[in-house]
Design a protein around this motif. Structure first.
Motif, short mmCIF file in Angstrom:
data_model
loop_
_atom_site.label_atom_id
_atom_site.label_comp_id
_atom_site.label_asym_id
_atom_site.label_seq_id
_atom_site.Cartn_x
_atom_site.Cartn_y
_atom_site.Cartn_z
N GLU A 97 -14.48 -13.76 -5.62
CA GLU A 97 -13.45 -14.67 -6.14
C GLU A 97 -13.64 -15.04 -7.61
O GLU A 97 -12.72 -14.96 -8.41
N ARG A 98 -14.84 -15.44 -8.00
CA ARG A 98 -15.05 -15.87 -9.39
C ARG A 98 -14.90 -14.70 -10.36
O ARG A 98 -14.36 -14.86 -11.45
N GLN A 99 -15.35 -13.50 -9.97
CA GLN A 99 -15.17 -12.33 -10.83
C GLN A 99 -13.69 -12.00 -10.96
O GLN A 99 -13.21 -11.68 -12.05
N ARG A 100 -12.95 -12.07 -9.83
CA ARG A 100 -11.52 -11.76 -9.85
C ARG A 100 -10.78 -12.74 -10.76
O ARG A 100 -9.96 -12.34 -11.60
N VAL A 101 -11.08 -14.02 -10.66
CA VAL A 101 -10.41 -15.02 -11.49
C VAL A 101 -10.73 -14.77 -12.97
O VAL A 101 -9.83 -14.81 -13.82
N ALA A 102 -11.99 -14.47 -13.28
CA ALA A 102 -12.37 -14.20 -14.68
C ALA A 102 -11.62 -12.99 -15.23
O ALA A 102 -11.10 -13.01 -16.35
N ILE A 103 -11.55 -11.92 -14.43
CA ILE A 103 -10.82 -10.70 -14.86
C ILE A 103 -9.34 -11.01 -15.07
O ILE A 103 -8.74 -10.60 -16.07
N LEU A 104 -8.73 -11.74 -14.14
CA LEU A 104 -7.30 -12.06 -14.27
C LEU A 104 -7.03 -12.92 -15.50
O LEU A 104 -6.06 -12.69 -16.23
N LEU A 105 -7.88 -13.91 -15.74
CA LEU A 105 -7.69 -14.75 -16.92
C LEU A 105 -7.88 -13.96 -18.20
O LEU A 105 -7.16 -14.18 -19.18
N SER A 106 -8.82 -13.02 -18.20
CA SER A 106 -9.09 -12.24 -19.39
C SER A 106 -7.98 -11.22 -19.67
O SER A 106 -7.43 -11.18 -20.77
N ALA A 127 -17.90 -7.69 -12.97
CA ALA A 127 -16.58 -7.31 -12.44
C ALA A 127 -16.18 -5.93 -12.94
O ALA A 127 -15.71 -5.09 -12.17
N ARG A 128 -16.37 -5.66 -14.23
CA ARG A 128 -16.02 -4.35 -14.79
C ARG A 128 -16.87 -3.25 -14.16
O ARG A 128 -16.36 -2.17 -13.85
N GLU A 129 -18.18 -3.52 -13.98
CA GLU A 129 -19.06 -2.52 -13.35
C GLU A 129 -18.60 -2.22 -11.93
O GLU A 129 -18.56 -1.06 -11.50
N ALA A 136 -22.04 -17.38 -18.76
CA ALA A 136 -21.72 -17.10 -17.35
C ALA A 136 -20.46 -16.26 -17.25
O ALA A 136 -20.38 -15.35 -16.41
N ILE A 137 -19.47 -16.53 -18.10
CA ILE A 137 -18.22 -15.76 -18.09
C ILE A 137 -18.50 -14.32 -18.51
O ILE A 137 -17.99 -13.38 -17.90
N GLU A 138 -19.29 -14.14 -19.55
CA GLU A 138 -19.63 -12.79 -19.99
C GLU A 138 -20.31 -12.02 -18.86
O GLU A 138 -20.01 -10.84 -18.64
N SER A 139 -21.18 -12.70 -18.15
CA SER A 139 -21.88 -12.06 -17.03
C SER A 139 -20.90 -11.73 -15.90
O SER A 139 -20.95 -10.63 -15.33
N LEU A 140 -20.01 -12.67 -15.57
CA LEU A 140 -19.00 -12.42 -14.53
C LEU A 140 -18.13 -11.22 -14.89
O LEU A 140 -17.86 -10.36 -14.05
N LEU A 141 -17.66 -11.18 -16.14
CA LEU A 141 -16.79 -10.09 -16.58
C LEU A 141 -17.53 -8.75 -16.56
O LEU A 141 -16.97 -7.74 -16.14
#
Length: 193
Positions: free
Chosen positions: A134-143, A171-173, A163-168
């Protein structure tokens, strides 16, 4: 969106809303409802649920209008945070029921085969994004869908830029790994020119 032929800022509208100005509230809703709906739709993947979340979001904003502090954060950032929280709450309530995906809008181009191929690729990508935590998905969608920078995403998600850089990154990986397995299907779906 003018008030006596002068552009009114979101902060000015918030001040007027705090004084129970319904016209200012309608103006603020009109200015931001599409952004809120698009974000809710990307997270929930269901038009009716997204509409419910947006309605609930703006109702919450109206009922708590006396507590919002203009100038503390951009209203659009605050709105994203409220929409995301409402989507998470909605998703928790619906955890036992699967979320239904919505059909991708048809490409206006007359080539039906290309339209179907693109829809299939988009569906694969949407499914890959939907499978993210969920948190990775939200970060990707916001970005990528909302075009927010890492600092704004950190504000919306109430965390640090690191933390956002790490989530993104994670998520990309994960998306690369999932899509790599589907690469053959994607290649077969793309038109050969």
């Amino acid at each position: 969106m003018r008030w006596k032929n002068v552009e009114v800022s979101d902060d000015d509208l918030i001040r007027r809303i705090a004084a129970d100005d319904e016209a200012a509230f309608r103006m603020l809703v009109g200015r931001h409802v599409d952004q809120a709906y698009a974000l809710a739709l990307r997270i929930l993947r269901n038009a009716a649920d997204a509409e419910d979340v947006v309605q609930d979001t703006f109702l919450k904003i109206w009922t708590s209008r006396h507590r919002f502090e203009p100038g503390r954060a951009k209203f659009s950032t605050f709105l994203c945070r409220v929409v995301i929280n409402r989507c998470i709450d909605f998703h928790r309530r619906q955890r036992t029921e699967p979320l239904d995906g919505i059909a991708e809008p048809a490409d206006p181009r007359p080539d039906v085969i290309t339209t179907l191929q693109r829809a299939e690729v988009n569906e694969m990508l949407e499914e890959a994004v939907a499978a993210l935590p969920e948190r990775q998905r939200v970060a990707i969608l916001l970005s990528y869908h909302e075009g927010l920078g890492n600092e704004e995403i950190a504000t919306v998600m109430e965390t640090t830029v690191f933390a956002i850089e790490s989530l993104l990154k994670r998520a990309r990986e994960r998306l690369r790994a999932v899509l790599r397995h589907q690469e053959q299907d994607i290649r077969l779906s793309l038109p050969t020119d």
